[in-house]
Design an enzyme around this catalytic site. Structure first.
Site, PDB file in Angstrom:
ATOM      1  N   LYS A  22       0.836  -1.202   0.000  1.00 22.59           N
ATOM      2  CA  LYS A  22       0.000   0.000   0.000  1.00 22.59           C
ATOM      3  C   LYS A  22       0.872   1.254   0.000  1.00 22.59           C
ATOM      4  O   LYS A  22       0.672   2.157  -0.806  1.00 22.59           O
ATOM      5  CB  LYS A  22      -0.912  -0.011   1.224  1.00 22.59           C
ATOM      6  CG  LYS A  22      -1.508   1.333   1.587  1.00 22.59           C
ATOM      7  CD  LYS A  22      -2.238   1.271   2.912  1.00 22.59           C
ATOM      8  CE  LYS A  22      -2.563   2.614   3.485  1.00 22.59           C
ATOM      9  NZ  LYS A  22      -1.425   3.375   4.003  1.00 22.59           N
ATOM     10  N   ASN A  23       1.839   1.294   0.921  1.00 22.80           N
ATOM     11  CA  ASN A  23       2.604   2.531   1.071  1.00 22.80           C
ATOM     12  C   ASN A  23       3.543   2.816  -0.093  1.00 22.80           C
ATOM     13  O   ASN A  23       4.013   3.934  -0.243  1.00 22.80           O
ATOM     14  CB  ASN A  23       3.358   2.544   2.408  1.00 22.80           C
ATOM     15  CG  ASN A  23       2.411   2.728   3.579  1.00 22.80           C
ATOM     16  OD1 ASN A  23       1.240   3.075   3.387  1.00 22.80           O
ATOM     17  ND2 ASN A  23       2.896   2.474   4.779  1.00 22.80           N
ATOM     18  N   CYS A 115      -5.067   8.183   8.582  1.00 21.06           N
ATOM     19  CA  CYS A 115      -5.466   7.698   9.904  1.00 21.06           C
ATOM     20  C   CYS A 115      -5.161   8.724  10.974  1.00 21.06           C
ATOM     21  O   CYS A 115      -4.110   9.367  10.942  1.00 21.06           O
ATOM     22  CB  CYS A 115      -4.712   6.409  10.238  1.00 21.06           C
ATOM     23  SG  CYS A 115      -5.298   4.982   9.337  1.00 21.06           S
ATOM     24  N   ARG A 120       0.784  14.308  12.860  1.00 20.10           N
ATOM     25  CA  ARG A 120       1.286  14.076  11.512  1.00 20.10           C
ATOM     26  C   ARG A 120       1.542  15.372  10.723  1.00 20.10           C
ATOM     27  O   ARG A 120       0.943  15.586   9.642  1.00 20.10           O
ATOM     28  CB  ARG A 120       0.351  13.143  10.733  1.00 20.10           C
ATOM     29  CG  ARG A 120       0.019  11.875  11.485  1.00 20.10           C
ATOM     30  CD  ARG A 120      -0.757  10.902  10.654  1.00 20.10           C
ATOM     31  NE  ARG A 120       0.090  10.103   9.781  1.00 20.10           N
ATOM     32  CZ  ARG A 120      -0.346   9.155   8.976  1.00 20.10           C
ATOM     33  NH1 ARG A 120      -1.625   8.885   8.925  1.00 20.10           N
ATOM     34  NH2 ARG A 120       0.470   8.479   8.207  1.00 20.10           N
ATOM     35  N   ARG A 395      -9.180   0.151   3.428  1.00 17.55           N
ATOM     36  CA  ARG A 395      -8.285   1.115   2.774  1.00 17.55           C
ATOM     37  C   ARG A 395      -6.923   0.502   2.513  1.00 17.55           C
ATOM     38  O   ARG A 395      -6.200   0.932   1.616  1.00 17.55           O
ATOM     39  CB  ARG A 395      -8.081   2.342   3.682  1.00 17.55           C
ATOM     40  CG  ARG A 395      -9.201   3.343   3.658  1.00 17.55           C
ATOM     41  CD  ARG A 395      -8.787   4.596   4.387  1.00 17.55           C
ATOM     42  NE  ARG A 395      -7.357   4.783   4.287  1.00 17.55           N
ATOM     43  CZ  ARG A 395      -6.546   5.094   5.299  1.00 17.55           C
ATOM     44  NH1 ARG A 395      -7.022   5.273   6.489  1.00 17.55           N
ATOM     45  NH2 ARG A 395      -5.252   5.236   5.106  1.00 17.55           N
TER      46      ARG A 395
END
Ligand code: UD1
Length: 416
Positions: A22-23, A115, A120, A395
């Site tokens: 995913k990342n 998330c 962040r 997700r």
């Protein structure tokens, strides 16, 4: 609302094949717009990719997906402001800052979503852009970033941020001259992006090290990349195997990418065997407690911190986890306690006293990896567990229902 129902307490056996990371994929798609026509394979089937498809379509890019292969054609790319709604769809929307700034020397966008596991901030991304010659106007959540000229620079990051490293890389490929990124993130996903940009004609050296050197200003054309296997998805299923597996095979992985996890599992005395591109994991009744501190790669990944908490609940004695990356990543804990775990939170450390047995219950997912932790607990708990708000899990875990069913889990997804 999407909910999962899991009838737990059963053994898992058979094979789970791991998809693309995913990342990586969520960075490869925005990176693609720096070129004309590119091919990305092993793209995971997750809703974060659907969100990116919507954003690139809005920018005039053709996105054609066939199974795990995506062809992106950016010949007709146009620079439009990324809307608030689009920006909030996912954390990786921030990569359009770097990609559009590099391509057009102008980008309008909002603070990214993702998330809610901590503040962040994106200050390091912006610091890098400014070093390369950009001016930033920030009004609340909105950012307008401009440059007359993008010029290579020496950029020393105060923290090895994955997002900042990738975003600065994207701009640096378009900046005249040499850029050096020091204290760059060494996560394998960054290396995957480096390989992709180099396949388009960029000149980036230092892959997988903390110093990346970019010879910028070269024309980028074409490009092809295979998304690396998802080390976090793999790690989650290896943990499942250590909890309830009977020779559960986790296939299509690069074990070296999550050696920090398998090292810990071996220290716990877990029954795992490490193959060339697979792991075999089985349940063990005698697990030792361990101490874990999350770190940047190659340290123990924060993304596996919540999943391994569920396993530590089964160990004989007190384990600790210290979360060093995010300040709010223990939201799974109250729900694990509800299911029978004995966990105490003390600032950024949790103390898990085992062994306790999980019991089925009704719980809520607050973020992606918290959801994974709850699923793992549910696999262990005899009876039916209901997990609410599983949109977070969808997700990032491709075909999780199908993959778990195939290895013997009774699991249903319902829309209520
Ligand atoms: C990526 C991953 C996420 C993973 C994280 C750490 C994606 C889409 N997400 O997130 O799953 O948990 O790496 O491995 O790839 N920070 C700052 N200023 C910045 C940027 C980051 O202070 O400008 C801080 C963050 O608040 C956090 C730490 O640095 O405390 C790590 O963040 P970073 O490595 O940037 O993570 P992401 O790229 O957001």
């Amino acid at each position: 609302m999407k909910i999962l129902k899991i009838n737990g307490g059963k053994e898992l056996s058979g094979t789970i094949e791991i998809g693309g990371a995913k990342n990586s994929a969520v960075a490869l798609v925005p990176a693609a717009i720096l070129s004309d026509k590119v091919e990305i394979t092993n793209v995971p089937d997750i809703s974060d990719i659907n969100a990116l498809e919507k954003i690139v379509n809005y920018l005039g890019v053709q996105f054609v997906k066939n199974d795990d292969k995506v062809i992106l054609d950016s010949t007709n790319l146009i620079n439009k402001p990324i809307t608030l709604e689009q920006s909030k769809l996912l954390r990786a929307s921030s990569y359009f800052m770097g990609a559009l700034l590099g391509k057009f020397k102008h980008v309008e966008i909002y603070f990214p979503g993702g998330c809610s596991i901590g503040a962040r901030p994106i200050d390091l991304h912006l610091f890098g852009f400014e070093k390369l010659g950009a001016r930033i106007i920030n009004d609340g959540d909105k950012y307008i970033i401009d440059a007359d000229n993008l010029v290579g620079a020496d950029i020393d990051l105060s923290f090895a941020s994955v997002g900042a490293t990738i975003n600065i890389l994207l701009v640096a490929t378009q900046a005249e001259g040499i850029t050096t990124i020091r204290n760059a993130a060494r996560e394998p996903e960054v290396g995957n992006v480096v390989d992709f940009l180099n396949s388009m004609g960029a000149k980036i050296s230092g892959k997988d090290t903390s110093v990346l050197t970019i010879e910028g200003g070269l024309e980028l054309k074409g490009g092809k990349i295979e998304t690396i296997p998802d080390r976090i998805e793999a790690g989650t299923y290896v943990i499942a195997g250590a909890m309830v597996g009977n020779n559960l095979k986790i296939a299509k992985v690069i074990p070296e990418h999550f050696a920090s996890l398998t090292d810990k599992l071996l220290e716990m005395g877990a029954d795992i065997k490490i193959g060339k591109d697979y792991i075999l994991a089985s349940k063990s009744n005698n697990l030792n407690p361990v101490d874990i501190v999350t770190q940047t790669y190659p340290g123990f990944p924060t993304d596996l911190q919540q999943p391994i908490t569920s396993l530590l609940t089964l160990a004989n004695g007190e384990s600790t986890i210290t979360e060093k990356i995010y300040e709010n990543r223990f939201q799974n804990v109250p729900y694990l306690i509800h299911m029978g775990a004995n966990i105490k939170v003390e600032n950024q450390t949790i103390k898990i006293k085992g062994p306790t047995k999980f019991k089925a219950g009704e719980v809520i997912t607050t973020d992606l990896r918290a959801g994974a932790a709850l699923i793992l607990a549910a696999l262990c708990a005899p009876g039916e567990t209901t997990i609410k708000e599983v949109k977070h899990v969808l997700r990032g875990y491709e075909n999780i229902i199908k993959k778990l069913r195939k290895v013997g889990v009774e699991i249903d997804l319902e829309d209520v």
